[in-house]
Scaffold this active site. Structure first.
Site, PDB file in Angstrom:
ATOM      1  CB  CYS A  92      -1.180   0.397   1.236  1.00 16.27           C
ATOM      2  SG  CYS A  92      -2.378   0.981   1.195  1.00 16.27           S
ATOM      3  CG  HIS A 200      -3.228  -3.586   3.033  1.00 15.40           C
ATOM      4  ND1 HIS A 200      -2.357  -3.440   4.101  1.00 15.40           N
ATOM      5  CD2 HIS A 200      -4.035  -2.682   2.891  1.00 15.40           C
ATOM      6  CE1 HIS A 200      -2.914  -1.654   3.834  1.00 15.40           C
ATOM      7  NE2 HIS A 200      -3.409  -1.114   2.801  1.00 15.40           N
ATOM      8  CD  GLU A 202      -1.572  -5.644   6.051  1.00 16.68           C
ATOM      9  OE1 GLU A 202      -1.022  -5.350   4.883  1.00 16.68           O
ATOM     10  OE2 GLU A 202      -0.869  -4.410   5.887  1.00 16.68           O
TER      11      GLU A 202
END
Lengths: 236, 798
Positions: A92, A200, A202
């Site tokens: 990002c 993302h 994560e």
């Protein structure tokens, strides 16, 4: 055990969950405030991570100030680190930073076609046959959340199509999400060791984090396999 | 420009002024102090035999402001209810604090702090507590929507950073009340008023840009649209945090240094506390711009990282934020027990030339004040350099019981800490008489119940908030298990949010409710219903009904209007009844008055508006329940009786006559029993999905569950447990509180039946909503068609 160094700028805000995901995949993870960053920090790591967030507020072009400060502190040391077999990952805002470091194929990340910040889940698909450690443990199609205002990949005319063809764009959106040229969601360098993406990983570490409680695509969230793939490539 | 190396202050003679002259002085200095207050100030100085400085008067005005001291909630109110007179000796003590104290006795291990700190705390697990705080930022958002909402969220995040010795913010909620976005420009009856569309866009972007940059997921919220909010939009910002239980207790001791950290001090945000303690006028749009602060979320992110790192190293003895009143309230609060000395010249400034009072009361954002031991300072300085934030030695506690403020060697303020906090108590009048039923604004003659459902699904009260929700990062921190939008296509509405807390086996649920439409005619019923709805949301998503905590946030128009204050009294009473019955303690709260505006056609007040927000403990991730249908062929059940009455309902806005004379009744004790039984089913894994029945009633709840995209619903509403005499309208669109719609897999139906759930239908492969009643088909529509109406309602406006 490979070590991951997460550089934290003022405004970086995804470092804790990215460190958690890296640790889940087997890495040791270290969040380093940029005030403490110097060239020697790269000596103790195999993977440099630029996490998501709003470095320095992103009031000018996203990631610009972070990139300038990193350049000022590391000079060409990061280039040498990568050339010497090191890995670099930008997620990002980290992708926005990394895209300006001459480590990835030339491209810019500009305002979404909608002109808006957007937080949603997106379908993704792998592209090309290039070795991509970060994608190696993932299936051809999967999903991850995105949350960005400036995630639209643009390039000089024709470059984007070339990246898709050559496999330098190994990750594409499965639908039009932000107006990205050729649907590019992620880019990598020739080696695959430098990787940047807008989604993302994560944020989808655990199965329970899918928006559909009946999701049964895998044992863990897809994000786990993203980091696991890198871990396996680095420990092979 | 003033000299930059000396104090700029003056003495203001007040000892010989008449009462009227004192009031004129208060108005001229914009102190928002009443005649009684000014007389008390005068007496204080007559006793000390001197004249006050401008700094002292400003400090007293900030400290005594409604915003900081909640003097209306502590007032003695003579209240007349339908002709009967009673005296309420402090709304806060009677209907808030007393409720919590009673519940606290039953749950001493669960409630870990209420009312004294910047947020209330409840136990999450063995070693951790969670906390929640909600603030309003109404006046600033009315005159500068982006900056007002931006700093509203920024401020409440600092409340969490300043809770205990520093809590980590893990989730935010944002609730707005706006004028309808389709109001005509020509209907705005005052110059310079911002159109509701401008307010909405500015406010949402303000919240977005602060929350997203801070990396705190905005996971929950609500929006109300009503004409009464055109001139006075309401902006509630809330943040929840997590903290080690051992870091909750904090104390300032003589010898501690007060270290300010974070942003610099400037002229932005002067007199915000007093500004928000008066009504808005057209002139506010011109004159009060300096009262609005300017936000810088990255500055706050840096100070947040710094505070949490310093807390983990045990360097902080006490911390609080600089909110309303700036240094004067932060240092004033921290030195309120012991006293101490402040050195204003140590504060780094954004620009030179600030007068002494400006430095002391400026509400410049992103500042925190810590009390620390002298030995801790070198390590704090090292951390501050690491996180690139600025520190200064603002003050030192000394045990003198006086607040002494120095500026370049001049003593600009010298107040006794106890006297400073002794504001005169207000005495007020209130009355309430239930008004007659009003004719509806729009007389709707439905061609069919299906058409009525479509109208209601397209009402601003119901339509999807998706365009706004997508602008908030609700996934950052990677812990949002139940998201604001979910279901098979990730866009169906949910009752609340559930957040995983890193390191804990337990999770935290967040919810919020407000029903101002009901409060217009029956504030007492609204108080009860709002508490129920928040409790019910938390229980629905999987929280333990015996481990919930709630917050009360009030917004009121003109408190000097007896009817408006009476509505507040009634609402507060209702709220207290439900909270006590549910054993849901108030752990924090806030109030905002003077939400009225003098237009060309006279004053417009908001209806008394109560937001109840809450947190609940979800024991296990397996207990998390969404509000979207999951399977074909499961049983659709209703839990809780439907009662007569449509007052305050969304349907009530469209129809006249039958049912509008009263709101539907409910019984909290019975409801709590149901919630406990429901939670038992959740723990057994018997529940697939659950939706609370709220605005729009059962019809809307069933439709929204089907918006998951996985199944349709076929149900027979004759099976709905309902009071005798209920009409089709009341069964379909009535808003009786305390009801849940629950999807249960067939194999768990026996347990569900024993708990008291009543089957009304089942989920179908065909994605269709088919509802019958008394032999007639009431609703017959494709889910896709209904969803399109609901999903697109806000898109033309946002």
């Amino acid at each position: 055990m490979p070590h991951a160094l997460l550089i934290k700028f003022p405004g970086t805000n995804c470092d804790a969950e990215t460190a958690r995901a890296l640790e889940a995949a087997g890495f040791t993870a270290e969040v380093l405030p940029v005030a403490l960053l110097d060239e020697s920090a790269l000596d103790r790591t195999q993977l440099v991570v630029f996490s998501g967030g709003f470095s320095y507020g992103d009031y000018v072009m996203s990631g610009r100030i972070a990139q300038l400060i990193t350049k000022n502190k590391l000079g060409d040391r990061l280039r040498k680190f990568v050339d010497g077999g090191g890995y670099a990952l930008g997620i990002c805002n980290g992708f926005q930073i990394l895209a300006q470091m001459d480590l990835l194929p030339k491209a810019s990340l500009i305002h979404n076609a909608s002109g808006r910040f957007m937080c949603r889940w997106v379908p993704l698909k792998k592209n090309g046959s290039k070795v991509s450690p970060f994608l190696s443990a993932l299936p051809e199609q999967f999903e991850l959340p995105v949350a960005h205002a400036e995630g639209r990949v643009v390039t000089m005319a024709g470059d984007a199509a070339g990246y898709v063809k050559s496999g330098l764009a190994p990750l594409l959106y499965g639908a039009d999400v932000n107006g990205s040229t050729e649907g590019i969601a992620g880019l990598q360098d020739e080696t695959g060791r430098v990787f940047g993406l807008m989604p993302h990983p994560e944020r989808f570490l655990f199965k329970a984090d899918h928006y559909d409680p009946d999701w049964s695509g895998a044992e863990q969230g897809w994000g786990y396999y993203f980091f696991k793939g890198a871990f396996e490539a680095m420990t092979a | 420009m003033s000299d930059t190396s000396q104090a700029v202050f003056r003495h203001i003679p007040i000892r010989d002024l008449s009462a009227d002259q004192l009031l004129a002085l208060s108005q001229q200095m914009k102190l928002s102090l009443s005649k009684v207050d000014m007389l008390a100030v005068q007496a204080m100085y007559q006793e000390e035999n001197r004249e006050p400085t401008d700094v002292e008067l400003e400090v007293i005005a900030q400290t005594w402001s409604e915003h900081c001291k909640h003097r209306i909630f502590n007032a003695k109110i003579k209240h007349t209810l339908n002709g009967e007179e009673e005296v309420v000796d402090s709304l806060f003590k009677t209907y808030v604090k007393a409720v919590t104290e009673k519940i606290w006795k039953d749950k001493p291990d669960f409630i870990l702090g209420a009312f004294v700190d910047n947020a209330g705390f409840v136990r999450l697990d063995e070693t951790r507590a969670v906390c929640l705080k909600v603030e309003t930022h109404n006046h600033p958002s009315a005159i500068e929507p982006y900056a007002g909402a931006n700093t509203g969220l920024g401020g409440v995040i600092r409340d969490i950073l300043g809770a205990g010795k520093g809590a980590k913010p893990i989730g935010s909620l944002d609730v707005f009340c706006f004028g309808p976005p389709d109001v005509k420009e020509s209907d705005l009856k005052a110059k310079d008023v911002i159109h509701p569309l401008g307010i909405m866009r500015g406010v949402v972007r303000g919240v977005r840009d602060y929350g997203n940059r801070m990396g705190i997921p905005t996971v929950n919220g609500a929006i109300q649209f009503d004409d009464t909010y055109i001139y006075n939009p309401l902006v509630f910002c809330g943040t929840a945090g997590v903290i080690p239980i051992s870091d909750i207790a904090k104390e300032v001791k003589p010898g501690h240094w007060l270290i300010a950290a974070g942003g610099r001090t400037g002229r932005d945000g002067l007199k915000g506390a007093t500004f928000s303690s008066a009504s808005l006028t057209t002139d506010s749009h011109e004159e009060d711009q300096t009262a609005v602060q300017i936000g810088n979320p990255i500055e706050e992110k840096k100070v947040a990282d710094f505070i949490l790192a310093a807390r983990d190293k045990g360097l902080i003895q006490f911390v609080t934020d600089c909110g309303a009143g700036g240094f004067s309230s932060a240092a004033g609060e921290m030195l309120s027990e012991v006293g101490g000395e402040v050195w204003l010249e140590n504060a780094p400034l954004k620009e030179p030339g600030l007068e002494s009072w400006q430095v002391f009361i400026s509400e410049s954002q992103e500042r925190m004040v810590m009390a620390v031991e002298e030995e801790a300072i070198p390590e704090l300085e090292r951390l501050a350099a690491m996180f690139e934030t600025e520190l200064c030695r603002l003050a030192r506690a000394d045990g003198s019981k006086r607040l002494k403020v120095w500026h370049y060697g001049s003593l600009v303020c010298d107040l006794h800490v106890e006297k400073l906090h002794e504001a005169p108590r207000r005495e007020m009048l209130a009355r309430w008489r239930s008004p007659a039923v009003k004719e509806p604004k729009v007389a709707l003659k439905p061609s069919s119940w299906t058409e009525t459902l479509k109208t209601i699904l397209g009402d601003f009260a119901i339509v999807s908030r998706e365009p706004i929700i997508r602008e908030y990062d609700h996934e950052v921190q990677g812990n949002t298990v139940l998201k604001p939008l979910a279901g098979a296509s990730g866009d169906a509405p949910q009752d609340g949010a559930v957040i995983r807390v890193a390191g804990s086996p337990h999770l935290m649920a967040m919810g919020c409710a407000l029903l101002p439409e009901l409060g217009k005619t029956d504030p007492h019923a609204m108080g009860r219903a709002v508490v129920d709805e928040c409790v019910r949301q938390l229980v629905a998503v999987g929280a333990d009904p015996d481990r919930l905590a709630i917050l009360d946030n009030f917004c009121v128009g003109n408190p000097d209007n007896e009817q408006e204050l009476g509505a507040l009294v009634e609402c507060t009473k209702g709220m207290a009844i439900s909270a006590l019955a549910y054993g849901a303690p108030f752990v924090s709260g806030k109030d905002s008055f003077y939400n009225y505006f003098v237009t060309d056609e006279g004053p417009v007040s908001i209806p008394v508006t109560l937001l109840v927000s809450g947190i609940g403990i979800v024991e296990d991730a397996a207990h998390v329940v969404g509000a979207s249908l999951r399977h074909v062929g499961s049983k659709i059940c209703v839990f809780g009786p439907t009662k007569r009455g449509l007052r305050g309902s969304v349907l009530g806005k469209y129809v006249s006559g039958c049912g509008l004379e009263a709101p539907p009744e409910f019984d909290e004790a019975e409801a709590l029993e149901r919630y406990r039984k429901y939670h038992g089913l959740v723990k057994q894994g018997a529940i697939l999905s659950t939706h609370d029945v709220s605005e729009g009633g059962l019809g809307v709840a069933l439709a929204e569950m089907a918006f998951s995209g996985k199944a349709g619903i076929r149900a027979d509403l004759d099976r709905v447990p309902a009071e005798a005499g209920c009409t089709a309208a009341e069964v379909l669109f009535g808003e009786t509180p305390a009801r849940l719609v629950i999807e249960v897999a067939s194999e768990h139906m026996e347990a569900a039946r024993q708990a008291g759930l009543v089957v009304i239908g089942e989920s179908t492969r065909e994605k269709w909503l088919h509802l019958t009643y008394a032999g007639n088909t009431l609703i017959d529509a494709s889910v896709a068609e209904l969803k399109a109406i609901w999903k697109s309602g806000l898109t033309p406006y946002y």
